[in-house]
Design a protein around this motif. Structure first.
Motif, mmCIF file in Angstrom:
data_model
loop_
_atom_site.group_PDB
_atom_site.id
_atom_site.type_symbol
_atom_site.label_atom_id
_atom_site.label_comp_id
_atom_site.label_asym_id
_atom_site.label_seq_id
_atom_site.Cartn_x
_atom_site.Cartn_y
_atom_site.Cartn_z
ATOM 1 N N THR A 103 0.810 -1.218 0.000
ATOM 2 C CA THR A 103 0.000 0.000 0.000
ATOM 3 C C THR A 103 0.841 1.263 0.000
ATOM 4 O O THR A 103 0.707 2.129 -0.872
ATOM 5 C CB THR A 103 -0.963 -0.008 1.198
ATOM 6 O OG1 THR A 103 -1.838 -1.132 1.085
ATOM 7 C CG2 THR A 103 -1.798 1.268 1.227
ATOM 8 N N ASP A 104 1.702 1.409 0.985
ATOM 9 C CA ASP A 104 2.465 2.656 1.099
ATOM 10 C C ASP A 104 3.454 2.824 -0.041
ATOM 11 O O ASP A 104 3.618 3.928 -0.571
ATOM 12 C CB ASP A 104 3.197 2.704 2.446
ATOM 13 C CG ASP A 104 2.255 3.021 3.604
ATOM 14 O OD1 ASP A 104 1.254 3.731 3.373
ATOM 15 O OD2 ASP A 104 2.518 2.567 4.721
ATOM 16 N N ALA A 107 1.448 3.834 -3.106
ATOM 17 C CA ALA A 107 0.934 5.200 -2.961
ATOM 18 C C ALA A 107 2.056 6.224 -3.103
ATOM 19 O O ALA A 107 1.889 7.261 -3.762
ATOM 20 C CB ALA A 107 0.239 5.359 -1.615
ATOM 21 N N ASP A 108 3.207 5.938 -2.504
ATOM 22 C CA ASP A 108 4.358 6.844 -2.654
ATOM 23 C C ASP A 108 4.743 6.979 -4.122
ATOM 24 O O ASP A 108 5.014 8.079 -4.613
ATOM 25 C CB ASP A 108 5.560 6.307 -1.866
ATOM 26 C CG ASP A 108 5.408 6.458 -0.363
ATOM 27 O OD1 ASP A 108 4.489 7.169 0.087
ATOM 28 O OD2 ASP A 108 6.227 5.849 0.357
ATOM 29 N N ARG A 158 -7.348 0.143 -0.369
ATOM 30 C CA ARG A 158 -6.235 0.540 0.493
ATOM 31 C C ARG A 158 -5.316 1.558 -0.183
ATOM 32 O O ARG A 158 -4.938 2.569 0.408
ATOM 33 C CB ARG A 158 -5.403 -0.689 0.883
ATOM 34 C CG ARG A 158 -6.079 -1.664 1.829
ATOM 35 C CD ARG A 158 -5.064 -2.725 2.263
ATOM 36 N NE ARG A 158 -5.654 -3.767 3.086
ATOM 37 C CZ ARG A 158 -6.066 -4.942 2.607
ATOM 38 N NH1 ARG A 158 -5.962 -5.182 1.312
ATOM 39 N NH2 ARG A 158 -6.578 -5.852 3.412
ATOM 40 N N ILE A 159 -4.952 1.293 -1.437
ATOM 41 C CA ILE A 159 -3.986 2.164 -2.107
ATOM 42 C C ILE A 159 -4.629 3.497 -2.464
ATOM 43 O O ILE A 159 -4.031 4.564 -2.258
ATOM 44 C CB ILE A 159 -3.403 1.473 -3.349
ATOM 45 C CG1 ILE A 159 -2.619 0.224 -2.926
ATOM 46 C CG2 ILE A 159 -2.491 2.421 -4.125
ATOM 47 C CD1 ILE A 159 -2.178 -0.652 -4.082
ATOM 48 N N GLN A 161 -6.994 4.982 -0.941
ATOM 49 C CA GLN A 161 -7.130 5.738 0.309
ATOM 50 C C GLN A 161 -5.789 6.332 0.744
ATOM 51 O O GLN A 161 -5.722 7.463 1.221
ATOM 52 C CB GLN A 161 -7.688 4.828 1.400
ATOM 53 C CG GLN A 161 -9.125 4.403 1.166
ATOM 54 C CD GLN A 161 -9.536 3.231 2.037
ATOM 55 O OE1 GLN A 161 -8.935 2.975 3.091
ATOM 56 N NE2 GLN A 161 -10.555 2.493 1.606
ATOM 57 N N ALA A 162 -4.714 5.557 0.581
ATOM 58 C CA ALA A 162 -3.392 6.061 0.948
ATOM 59 C C ALA A 162 -2.982 7.232 0.062
ATOM 60 O O ALA A 162 -2.342 8.184 0.525
ATOM 61 C CB ALA A 162 -2.360 4.936 0.854
ATOM 62 N N ARG A 165 -4.834 10.199 1.347
ATOM 63 C CA ARG A 165 -4.253 10.683 2.609
ATOM 64 C C ARG A 165 -3.061 11.604 2.339
ATOM 65 O O ARG A 165 -2.896 12.637 2.991
ATOM 66 C CB ARG A 165 -3.846 9.479 3.454
ATOM 67 C CG ARG A 165 -3.408 9.822 4.868
ATOM 68 C CD ARG A 165 -3.254 8.568 5.710
ATOM 69 N NE ARG A 165 -4.555 7.964 6.018
ATOM 70 C CZ ARG A 165 -4.985 6.807 5.523
ATOM 71 N NH1 ARG A 165 -4.228 6.126 4.674
ATOM 72 N NH2 ARG A 165 -6.166 6.330 5.861
ATOM 73 N N ARG A 166 -2.254 11.260 1.361
ATOM 74 C CA ARG A 166 -1.102 12.087 1.013
ATOM 75 C C ARG A 166 -1.516 13.401 0.360
ATOM 76 O O ARG A 166 -0.790 14.406 0.428
ATOM 77 C CB ARG A 166 -0.165 11.296 0.086
ATOM 78 C CG ARG A 166 0.614 10.203 0.818
ATOM 79 C CD ARG A 166 1.005 9.065 -0.104
ATOM 80 N NE ARG A 166 1.877 8.094 0.553
ATOM 81 C CZ ARG A 166 1.449 7.180 1.426
ATOM 82 N NH1 ARG A 166 0.169 7.128 1.757
ATOM 83 N NH2 ARG A 166 2.310 6.331 1.986
ATOM 84 N N LEU A 189 -10.335 11.505 5.395
ATOM 85 C CA LEU A 189 -9.393 11.681 4.288
ATOM 86 C C LEU A 189 -9.672 12.929 3.466
ATOM 87 O O LEU A 189 -8.925 13.217 2.522
ATOM 88 C CB LEU A 189 -9.424 10.450 3.385
ATOM 89 C CG LEU A 189 -9.040 9.125 4.058
ATOM 90 C CD1 LEU A 189 -9.127 7.977 3.067
ATOM 91 C CD2 LEU A 189 -7.640 9.200 4.645
ATOM 92 N N HIS A 209 -6.714 3.125 -9.338
ATOM 93 C CA HIS A 209 -6.354 2.152 -8.305
ATOM 94 C C HIS A 209 -7.395 1.051 -8.177
ATOM 95 O O HIS A 209 -7.573 0.482 -7.102
ATOM 96 C CB HIS A 209 -6.161 2.860 -6.962
ATOM 97 C CG HIS A 209 -5.119 3.918 -7.009
ATOM 98 N ND1 HIS A 209 -3.776 3.632 -7.061
ATOM 99 C CD2 HIS A 209 -5.228 5.266 -7.101
ATOM 100 C CE1 HIS A 209 -3.089 4.765 -7.152
ATOM 101 N NE2 HIS A 209 -3.947 5.767 -7.178
#
Length: 330
Positions: A103-104, A107-108, A158-159, A161-162, A165-166, A189, A209
Motif C-alpha cells: 500500500t504505502d 501510494a508513494d 487501500r492504495i 485511500q493512501a 491521505r497524502r 481523508l 487504483h
C-alpha cells in the motif's frame, strides 16, 4: 521424511527462500525473464506447491498438468488476474496473495509519477543531458500546479485511500469513484464520492487504483478521455488493461489531455515499437511501484507463509478463495 516439492517461477528476495528451504525441496527458475507457458506446463508436473508471479498464466490446463499433488498456489503479488481462481477452487486448491504490504510503496510511487508528470521532471532531465540547457527562460517547461488542485481517484481501496491521505498535505480537493461508498473515511481523508463521469470531468489529476476485472477492462477509453480537462494528467499504477492504449495515444498525441504517467501497460512489457513511446508527454516506468526494499521483502515473507501453510494443510494467512475450506468441511 521427504520434503514436498515446490516450484518458484522467479527468484524472490532471499528472505522468502530462507523461510521455505527448511521445509520444502525448491525448484527455482533462475532466468531473468519469466518462464514460457510451455515451460510452466512442464515444471508443474508432480509439484505440491507453486509460488508464482503476475507474469505466469496459471489456467485450467496448467492445473491439469500439475495434477492432484498440487496443494497450494502462492502468488507473489496483491493482484491475481493471471490465475484461474474458479479452476483452482474447483480442485480445492487454496490461492494466496500478499495484500496490504504494497500500500504505502505504491501510494508513494503514485505521487512520484504524479509530480514528475506535472512538473515535467523527466523532460527536464533529458534536456540537460542532451546539452540543450543554455539559460533560464520564463516560459520554458512550464508544468501543472499540484497544490489546491483537484485529484480524482478511481478505486478507493487501500492504495486509493493512501493516495488520498497524502493529498491532504497539498490541500487538494479529492474526488473518488468506487463501486462501494466509504462514508466513514470521507471526512477523515477529506474525500468526496462522485460518479465516474464527474470525477473525469472535474479532476486535474486522475489516478487509477481499481483491480482489473471484466467490468474495468478498458474502463478508460475514448469516451472517458473526451470528458477530461485538456490540462488533465492521468496516472495508472493499477493494471495496464484498465486503460485502452490506442485511446491513450489518441488523447495524448492530439493534446486532448496534457500528459500521462504509467507504471503498467497493455501489453506488458510495452513493445519497443509502440507508438506510445514516441510521445514526449508520456512517462512510463517498468512496473516498479512496489519496488522498495521493505515491501518486496515482506511480500516474499507473506508468499512463503502462504505456501508453507498450504503444504501443511493449514488455512492460508491470506487466501483469495477461502471457500475451498468450506467445501473441504462439507
Amino acid at each position: 521424511m521427504k520434503k514436498p516439492r515446490v516450484w518458484i517461477t522467479r527468484r524472490i528476495p532471499q528472505r522468502g527462500l530462507d523461510l521455505i528451504s527448511p521445509y520444502a525441496e525448491i525448484d527455482l527458475w533462475e532466468d531473468e525473464l519469466p518462464p514460457s507457458y510451455d515451460v510452466i506446463l512442464e515444471k508443474v508436473r508432480g509439484i505440491e506447491g507453486l509460488l508464482c508471479l503476475l507474469t505466469d498464466r496459471i489456467d485450467d490446463r496448467v492445473l491439469d498438468a500439475a495434477g492432484s499433488s498440487l496443494r497450494v498456489i502462492s502468488q507473489f503479488a496483491v493482484g491475481y488476474d493471471n490465475i484461474d481462481i474458479s479452476a483452482a477452487t474447483a480442485r480445492k486448491i487454496p490461492v494466496g496473495n500478499t495484500p496490504g504490504v504494497l500500500t504505502d510503496a505504491t501510494a508513494d510511487f503514485t505521487w512520484a509519477l504524479l509530480m514528475a508528470a506535472a512538473r515535467r521532471v523527466i523532460e527536464g532531465d533529458r534536456f540537460v543531458r542532451s546539452g540543450g540547457w543554455k539559460t533560464w527562460g520564463p516560459t520554458f517547461l512550464l508544468g501543472a500546479d499540484i497544490a489546491r488542485s483537484t485529484l480524482g481517484i478511481i478505486g478507493f481501496g487501500r492504495i486509493g485511500q493512501a493516495v488520498a491521505r497524502r493529498a491532504r498535505g497539498f490541500e487538494m480537493r479529492v474526488l473518488y469513484f468506487d463501486p462501494q461508498r466509504h462514508l466513514a473515511l470521507e471526512q477523515e481523508l477529506g474525500a468526496s464520492y462522485a460518479p465516474l463521469e464527474d470525477v473525469l470531468q472535474e479532476a486535474d489529476f486522475i489516478s487509477i487504483h481499481t483491480p482489473l476485472t471484466p467490468e474495468t477492462y478498458h474502463l478508460i477509453s475514448d469516451a472517458q478521455f473526451a470528458l477530461m480537462k485538456s490540462g488533465a494528467i492521468l496516472i495508472n499504477t493499477a493494471r495496464g488493461s484498465i486503460v485502452d492504449p490506442q485511446a491513450l495515444y489518441r488523447a495524448l498525441s492530439t493534446h486532448r489531455i496534457a500528459a500521462a504517467a504509467l507504471d503498467v501497460t497493455e501489453p506488458e512489457p510495452i513493445p519497443p515499437d509502440s507508438p506510445l513511446l514516441s510521445l514526449e508527454n508520456l512517462l512510463i516506468t517498468p512496473h516498479i511501484a512496489s519496488a522498495s526494499f521493505h515491501s518486496r521483502t515482506r511480500m516474499a515473507e507473506m508468499a512463503a507463509e502462504n505456501l508453507l501453510a498450504g503444504l501443511r494443510g493449514e488455512q492460508l494467512p491470506n487466501c483469495v478463495n477461502p471457500e475451498v475450506y468450506q467445501r473441504t468441511q462439507e
